[in-house]
Design an enzyme around this catalytic site. Structure first.
Site, PDB file in Angstrom:
ATOM      1  N   HIS A  16       0.857  -1.192   0.000  1.00  0.00           N
ATOM      2  CA  HIS A  16       0.000   0.000   0.000  1.00  0.00           C
ATOM      3  C   HIS A  16       0.890   1.238   0.000  1.00  0.00           C
ATOM      4  O   HIS A  16       1.281   1.737   1.053  1.00  0.00           O
ATOM      5  CB  HIS A  16      -0.917  -0.034   1.233  1.00  0.00           C
ATOM      6  CG  HIS A  16      -1.921   1.076   1.298  1.00  0.00           C
ATOM      7  ND1 HIS A  16      -3.122   0.946   1.966  1.00  0.00           N
ATOM      8  CD2 HIS A  16      -1.914   2.333   0.804  1.00  0.00           C
ATOM      9  CE1 HIS A  16      -3.808   2.066   1.869  1.00  0.00           C
ATOM     10  NE2 HIS A  16      -3.080   2.937   1.168  1.00  0.00           N
ATOM     11  N   HIS A  18       1.191   4.871  -2.520  1.00  0.00           N
ATOM     12  CA  HIS A  18       0.766   5.661  -3.687  1.00  0.00           C
ATOM     13  C   HIS A  18       2.011   6.303  -4.269  1.00  0.00           C
ATOM     14  O   HIS A  18       2.703   7.048  -3.565  1.00  0.00           O
ATOM     15  CB  HIS A  18      -0.224   6.750  -3.262  1.00  0.00           C
ATOM     16  CG  HIS A  18      -1.447   6.205  -2.587  1.00  0.00           C
ATOM     17  ND1 HIS A  18      -2.640   6.020  -3.242  1.00  0.00           N
ATOM     18  CD2 HIS A  18      -1.655   5.779  -1.310  1.00  0.00           C
ATOM     19  CE1 HIS A  18      -3.541   5.517  -2.405  1.00  0.00           C
ATOM     20  NE2 HIS A  18      -2.964   5.357  -1.226  1.00  0.00           N
ATOM     21  N   HIS A 196      -9.653   1.067  -0.839  1.00  0.00           N
ATOM     22  CA  HIS A 196      -9.552   1.733   0.450  1.00  0.00           C
ATOM     23  C   HIS A 196     -10.941   1.679   1.094  1.00  0.00           C
ATOM     24  O   HIS A 196     -11.931   2.091   0.477  1.00  0.00           O
ATOM     25  CB  HIS A 196      -9.150   3.202   0.275  1.00  0.00           C
ATOM     26  CG  HIS A 196      -7.712   3.432  -0.060  1.00  0.00           C
ATOM     27  ND1 HIS A 196      -7.073   2.834  -1.104  1.00  0.00           N
ATOM     28  CD2 HIS A 196      -6.782   4.222   0.550  1.00  0.00           C
ATOM     29  CE1 HIS A 196      -5.810   3.243  -1.136  1.00  0.00           C
ATOM     30  NE2 HIS A 196      -5.601   4.092  -0.149  1.00  0.00           N
ATOM     31  N   GLU A 199     -10.986   3.483   6.336  1.00  0.00           N
ATOM     32  CA  GLU A 199      -9.918   4.399   6.749  1.00  0.00           C
ATOM     33  C   GLU A 199     -10.599   5.509   7.559  1.00  0.00           C
ATOM     34  O   GLU A 199     -10.398   5.604   8.773  1.00  0.00           O
ATOM     35  CB  GLU A 199      -9.184   4.972   5.520  1.00  0.00           C
ATOM     36  CG  GLU A 199      -8.068   5.957   5.870  1.00  0.00           C
ATOM     37  CD  GLU A 199      -7.415   6.615   4.649  1.00  0.00           C
ATOM     38  OE1 GLU A 199      -8.011   6.579   3.547  1.00  0.00           O
ATOM     39  OE2 GLU A 199      -6.311   7.195   4.805  1.00  0.00           O
ATOM     40  N   ASP A 277       1.839   4.021   2.706  1.00  0.00           N
ATOM     41  CA  ASP A 277       0.779   4.879   2.149  1.00  0.00           C
ATOM     42  C   ASP A 277       1.345   6.032   1.320  1.00  0.00           C
ATOM     43  O   ASP A 277       1.441   5.918   0.095  1.00  0.00           O
ATOM     44  CB  ASP A 277      -0.139   5.393   3.268  1.00  0.00           C
ATOM     45  CG  ASP A 277      -1.545   5.720   2.782  1.00  0.00           C
ATOM     46  OD1 ASP A 277      -1.841   5.469   1.600  1.00  0.00           O
ATOM     47  OD2 ASP A 277      -2.357   6.222   3.597  1.00  0.00           O
ATOM     48  N   ASP A 278       1.687   7.133   1.977  1.00  0.00           N
ATOM     49  CA  ASP A 278       2.235   8.319   1.290  1.00  0.00           C
ATOM     50  C   ASP A 278       3.461   8.778   2.071  1.00  0.00           C
ATOM     51  O   ASP A 278       3.415   9.796   2.784  1.00  0.00           O
ATOM     52  CB  ASP A 278       1.179   9.428   1.244  1.00  0.00           C
ATOM     53  CG  ASP A 278      -0.066   8.977   0.493  1.00  0.00           C
ATOM     54  OD1 ASP A 278      -0.009   8.901  -0.744  1.00  0.00           O
ATOM     55  OD2 ASP A 278      -1.072   8.669   1.163  1.00  0.00           O
TER      56      ASP A 278
HETATM   57  N1  ADE Z   1      -4.482   7.461   2.511  1.00  0.00           N
HETATM   58  C1  ADE Z   1      -5.196   7.706   1.416  1.00  0.00           C
HETATM   59  N2  ADE Z   1      -6.523   7.500   1.443  1.00  0.00           N
HETATM   60  C2  ADE Z   1      -7.265   7.735   0.360  1.00  0.00           C
HETATM   61  N3  ADE Z   1      -6.775   8.175  -0.786  1.00  0.00           N
HETATM   62  C3  ADE Z   1      -5.452   8.389  -0.870  1.00  0.00           C
HETATM   63  N4  ADE Z   1      -4.690   8.825  -1.878  1.00  0.00           N
HETATM   64  C4  ADE Z   1      -3.433   8.878  -1.453  1.00  0.00           C
HETATM   65  N5  ADE Z   1      -3.354   8.497  -0.170  1.00  0.00           N
HETATM   66  C5  ADE Z   1      -4.611   8.175   0.221  1.00  0.00           C
HETATM   67 ZN    ZN Z   2      -3.737   4.787   0.605  1.00  0.00          ZN
END
Ligand code: ADE
Ligand code: ZN
Length: 334
Positions: A16, A18, A196, A199, A277-278
């Protein structure tokens, strides 16, 4: 074994991440200069200082703004290769990346430009770093179904190099049911599906992802703990959850890391995994996510090995590749 050493040695599988969320501020400014795009922050420090989020939307606003510097195929190539280098340096041996084509096609960047840059870097990463990968096309759920169908159509020439479709962006108010038909079409093309869910959204969105989108994994899924029957189902189906601890804390899902439910998810017998994630926005990649959760939640060496094995089980890999990775995990603990 000392958990710090185990975390360092563990062959990690990331499920996971992006690719647009790996854009570090330094690289953002370099691309902006090269492409003549203006940035509304004077420098790297000011931009980093703006990374104080209170929920998912406050993050997404900056994340989409950051995407504006990505214009050429070379930008997507360099972005992806830089991520692969950082991941490989942390012992990531296999990664399954999300990309958000609509964030780019809506700005006039061709689907081919995005895809060719990313996939050229993935091939280079496998050659020079030995890191294997899969690519997952995410639909932006704040956009409509027709836009997702149009994106799937644009992806058709490349489907042999896309393993799955996913669903990301603003969750609340955009339930999985909105994309039931486009996910069915993706499955008819032979693609796997993930989404997703849970969350920020309620447990019901996790049920919809399972029942309507027929997902193979739930991305995040942490809110399943509010619904015991759902937890029992996820355990019985051995449904993987791609959990992103630093992300959850930075987006306000949990006030502090010691409140994060990762350990509870494991103790309930769920197939939880750790992911970044990011990472450019949330303060760390795979190692930082493992280290922060270990320290705050007292994860044991067994917990860390379970997380490592869960990710291998949940990966979109064939049985032989899984066996090879499981053997490497066993070796890392010896
Ligand atoms: N944590 C996240 N939740 C939903 N969309 C995303 N796009 C990038 N990161 C995300
Ligand atoms: Zn994500």
């Amino acid at each position: 074994m000392d958990t710090g050493i185990l975390i360092e040695r563990l062959p990690k599988v990331e499920l996971h991440v992006h690719i647009e969320g790996t854009l570090e501020p330094e690289q953002l400014f370099a691309f902006a200069r090269r492409n003549g795009v203006s940035v509304r922050y004077p420098d790297v420090e000011a931009l980093r200082a703006a990374y104080r989020f209170h929920d998912l939307q406050s993050f997404l606003d900056l994340y989409y703004e950051g995407c504006a510097v990505l214009l050429a195929e070379q930008d997507f190539y360099e972005l992806t290769l830089a991520y692969l280098r950082r991941a490989a340096a942390q012992g990531v041996v296999h990664t399954e990346l999300f990309f958000d084509p609509q964030s780019h096609t809506h700005r006039g960047v061709a689907f081919a430009t995005v895809f060719d840059g990313i996939s050229r870097a993935l091939a280079e990463g496998e050659r020079s770093l030995g890191i294997t990968s899969r690519l997952i096309l995410c639909f932006l759920r704040h956009l409509d179904e027709a836009d997702a169908f149009d994106t799937l159509r644009q992806a058709e020439p490349y489907l042999d190099r896309i393993v799955a479709v996913g669903l990301d962006s603003s969750e609340v108010g955009h339930p999985p049911s909105k994309f039931e038909r486009v996910f069915a079409a993706a499955r008819e093309h032979g693609l796997l599906t993930v989404a997703h869910a849970g969350e920020e959204g309620p447990p019901e969105y996790i049920r919809e992802a399972l029942d309507l989108l027929k997902v193979s994994r739930i991305d995040h899924g942490v809110r399943c703990l509010e619904d015991d029957a759902l937890v029992e189902r996820l355990v019985a189906e051995r449904m993987p959850l791609t959990v992103c601890p630093l992300s959850n804390v930075r987006l306000g899902g949990f006030a502090e890391m010691r409140d994060h439910p990762l350990k509870r998810l494991l103790d309930r017998g769920l197939c939880a995994t750790v992911n970044s994630d990011d990472p450019a926005y949330f303060g760390g990649y795979m190692t930082e996510n493992f280290t922060a959760t270990q320290a705050a939640l007292g994860l044991t060496a067994d917990d860390i090995l379970t997380l490592g094995r869960n990710a291998i089980e949940a990966a979109f890999l064939d049985a032989d590749a899984r066996e090879r990775l499981l053997a490497r995990v066993a070796q890392s603990a010896a």
